[in-house]
Design an enzyme around this catalytic site. Sequence first.
Site, PDB file in Angstrom:
ATOM      1  CB  SER A 151       2.420  -0.282   8.565  1.00 53.67           C
ATOM      2  OG  SER A 151       3.525  -0.649   7.792  1.00 53.67           O
ATOM      3  CG  HIS A 344       1.491   1.252   3.502  1.00 60.35           C
ATOM      4  ND1 HIS A 344       0.870   0.062   3.773  1.00 60.35           N
ATOM      5  CD2 HIS A 344       2.454   1.407   4.461  1.00 60.35           C
ATOM      6  CE1 HIS A 344       1.428  -0.497   4.845  1.00 60.35           C
ATOM      7  NE2 HIS A 344       2.379   0.305   5.267  1.00 60.35           N
TER       8      HIS A 344
END
Length: 376
Positions: A151, A344
């Site tokens: 990320s 995620h």
Amino acid sequence: MEKQLHLNLLASRPPMAGGLQSGSKMRMGPGRKRDFSPLSWSQYFETMEDVEVESDNGKDIFRIYCSGSHGPVLLLLHGGGHSALSWAVFTAVICSRINCRVVAMDLRAHGDTKAKNSEDLSADTMAKDIGKVVEALYGENPPPIVIIGHSMGGAIAVHTAAANHIPSLLGLCVIDVVEGTAMDALNSMQNFLRSRPKTFKSLENAIEWSVKSGQIRNIESARVSMGGQVKKWEEPISSPAVSNSIEGIIEEEDEEEDEEESNKKRMKEDDQEIKKESVFTWRVELSKTEKYWEGWFRGLSALFLSCSVPKLLLLAGVDRLDKDLTIGQMQGKFQMQVLPQCGHAVHEDAPEKVADALATFMVRHKFTEFKEGYLC
């Protein structure tokens, strides 16, 4: 689709109705209580140390966790709001697969890193931090390094590689961050951050929330990594800001006492009980980092493709690809693997799958070898 867009900015996932998803590892039989107690970093990493580097404002101290004694170095960069501890379970797995060393670091303003100017989270500053830590660890002749980021950390990894802050860079691995979806997500990010609890009555409570909300789907990883996301509240426990935002610290009495004196006495005892409690809040106020978000992700796809080293992109879903990366992938400019049924936080949800993908990538490029006895 719109609901998924914000996932590429932070190492988190919004609360989902109905608790855990059907693909989660967290489900257990009826009547069995899950253990949300925290786990120590030392069960996954061999050493922990603080690395001191020079900065314009004095000296910054970066917390790192390490494992392994030979082989290429895997330099691990976590997502926004997380810490190096998010790599704990993955580290134990990858070190059992291949010959390698692991260095997982708390980025500026995250975890237990202490930076003089902790408010500067620009991509340029954080990329320079990576180079300084590598130099402090290894001097002018660093070993071969593969940089791996998730990320926000994936974006910083790309900026670090593109700026050549690591002269001995072997490869680059980016986990679930793509420019197109990340940029689209920015408008909804503040709403997502506001939807999270402000405080938790204990670290166990924070771990439980992370699992039940779906932020982390692997309970083992949550038990070791959430300690890097939250901290004990520094303000006086009885301040209005704290007491107004805490839910469930005091259990309501089943029976009401009618007499006024008894009520006053109970209120006094409850107040004393609040003061005894340890309240936990987020280490990083992510909403205040908004001015840096665009700088992390704008132009990221082109920057990623421009890096000359072998590249691996791991995604939670194929819908994450934008136009530039789709073309680049068709042209064979990088290797891509989709790991379905993950949130995620791919490396936390499925550490074994991520380790297998990375190990295969590194052995294929002859960066290292599988450990003797390991069957891939």
